[in-house]
Design a protein around this motif. Sequence first.
Motif, PDB file in Angstrom:
ATOM      1  N   GLY A 145      22.456  51.203  67.127  1.00 40.94           N
ATOM      2  CA  GLY A 145      22.090  52.575  67.464  1.00 40.94           C
ATOM      3  C   GLY A 145      23.230  53.544  67.216  1.00 40.94           C
ATOM      4  N   GLU A 146      24.432  53.165  67.635  1.00 36.10           N
ATOM      5  CA  GLU A 146      25.595  54.031  67.429  1.00 36.10           C
ATOM      6  C   GLU A 146      25.869  54.246  65.944  1.00 36.10           C
ATOM      7  N   LYS A 147      25.782  53.168  65.184  1.00 36.18           N
ATOM      8  CA  LYS A 147      26.041  53.281  63.744  1.00 36.18           C
ATOM      9  C   LYS A 147      24.972  54.142  63.071  1.00 36.18           C
ATOM     10  N   THR A 148      23.735  54.020  63.527  1.00 37.96           N
ATOM     11  CA  THR A 148      22.651  54.827  62.949  1.00 37.96           C
ATOM     12  C   THR A 148      22.918  56.309  63.162  1.00 37.96           C
ATOM     13  N   MET A 149      23.347  56.688  64.356  1.00 34.16           N
ATOM     14  CA  MET A 149      23.652  58.090  64.638  1.00 34.16           C
ATOM     15  C   MET A 149      24.851  58.557  63.814  1.00 34.16           C
ATOM     16  N   GLU A 150      25.821  57.678  63.642  1.00 36.27           N
ATOM     17  CA  GLU A 150      26.985  58.025  62.825  1.00 36.27           C
ATOM     18  C   GLU A 150      26.580  58.278  61.377  1.00 36.27           C
ATOM     19  N   VAL A 151      25.699  57.421  60.850  1.00 36.61           N
ATOM     20  CA  VAL A 151      25.239  57.571  59.478  1.00 36.61           C
ATOM     21  C   VAL A 151      24.434  58.858  59.309  1.00 36.61           C
ATOM     22  N   LEU A 152      23.562  59.154  60.264  1.00 41.94           N
ATOM     23  CA  LEU A 152      22.733  60.351  60.180  1.00 41.94           C
ATOM     24  C   LEU A 152      23.565  61.626  60.226  1.00 41.94           C
ATOM     25  N   GLY A 153      24.730  61.556  60.867  1.00 38.55           N
ATOM     26  CA  GLY A 153      25.600  62.717  60.953  1.00 38.55           C
ATOM     27  C   GLY A 153      26.480  62.911  59.736  1.00 38.55           C
ATOM     28  N   ASP A 154      26.408  61.998  58.792  1.00 41.38           N
ATOM     29  CA  ASP A 154      27.226  62.059  57.572  1.00 41.38           C
ATOM     30  C   ASP A 154      26.349  62.549  56.423  1.00 41.38           C
ATOM     31  N   GLU A 155      26.780  63.592  55.717  1.00 36.67           N
ATOM     32  CA  GLU A 155      25.960  64.140  54.628  1.00 36.67           C
ATOM     33  C   GLU A 155      25.761  63.140  53.497  1.00 36.67           C
ATOM     34  N   ARG A 156      26.627  62.126  53.395  1.00 33.99           N
ATOM     35  CA  ARG A 156      26.463  61.092  52.373  1.00 33.99           C
ATOM     36  C   ARG A 156      25.844  59.821  52.948  1.00 33.99           C
ATOM     37  N   LEU A 157      25.388  59.878  54.199  1.00 32.47           N
ATOM     38  CA  LEU A 157      24.713  58.752  54.849  1.00 32.47           C
ATOM     39  C   LEU A 157      25.545  57.467  54.781  1.00 32.47           C
ATOM     40  N   GLY A 158      26.855  57.631  54.883  1.00 31.94           N
ATOM     41  CA  GLY A 158      27.729  56.465  54.932  1.00 31.94           C
ATOM     42  C   GLY A 158      28.080  55.874  53.589  1.00 31.94           C
ATOM     43  N   VAL A 159      27.594  56.468  52.511  1.00 31.27           N
ATOM     44  CA  VAL A 159      27.869  55.929  51.171  1.00 31.27           C
ATOM     45  C   VAL A 159      29.107  56.622  50.603  1.00 31.27           C
TER      46      VAL A 159
END
Length: 344
Positions: free
Chosen positions: A92-106
Amino acid sequence: METFQSLLAKKLSDALKAADLPDAGELTPATDSRFGDYQTNAALVLAKQRGENPRAVAEKIVAHFDADDLCEPPGVAGPGFINFALRPGAVGEKTMEVLGDERLGVTETESPRRIVIDFGSPNAAKPMHVGHIRSTLLGDALARIAQFLGHEVIRDNHIGDWGTQFGMVIWGWKNLLDRQALQRNPLAEIVRIYKETNHRASNDSGVREACRQELIRLQAGDKENLDIWNECVAFSMQDFEHTYKLLDIHYDIQCGESFYHDRLPGVVERLLKGGIAEISEGAVVVFFRDVPELADKPLIIRKRDGGFNYATTDIATIDYRVNDLKADAIWYVVGAPQTLHFKQ
């Protein structure tokens, strides 16, 4: 942004160090989700090197593994695999972190390349079929992904705008064309005269020879035939562009087969001088005598009558992409029937 895989790999490395063991094996996504999300074969690799029981080595690694809030305590399965199941809270924490990144963690690649992607590639004077649409959509997806990763992408639509079909189209244009039908639906009328000419050529050697002569005149630069060819290609491109607009597809270059026509003699000459090709029964051919699966499938690059074919054009295309476009990689999005061509 660190992935679960990289975080677990670091924790695994720490556990191995704490257990007085060297780094070994791999940490990969689990092959069976019933046993967790990730797994490692480190214990199996180390046990083989040390002559020990792999499950015992695995238990030793697990005893020193600090799961923290990242995953459940790892388990040992089978001959000595170590499995890791992520905690729901960590996901869950990682999902929120990814959603907050304009590159979705890529992250962007550290080694960007110039990549030419050959996709779509319909034939002029013919309508696109589902195979072209499939190639177009897959190629566009690859181009967008590669560009997002930081690569320089050159989208190339290698139009089939040169070849034997134009001998038939030009003969049909001169003898069968309905001008009113051409105005109503240009591509449909071009396809009609091509099919009708093809049918006649199959049953009449005179028509077949006349079509061949029209092609020879086109390739020799005859103005009338070039004008007809240009008009046919223009009608086809209008039809293609309509489809591309609907699909939101764009290309950086659209170098059809005709673009490489002047380069073909040089390709043949280089292959002959390099000893790669040889003259056989009047044609220039590349044989694959040392490749069993291709030993009986030679590649003709110049026909007996002096004409070139798709293979010659494709070699010239590669030469252009490598030497003129300075491509680091070339990706082709084609169907399985092209397998033999690419092997050759």
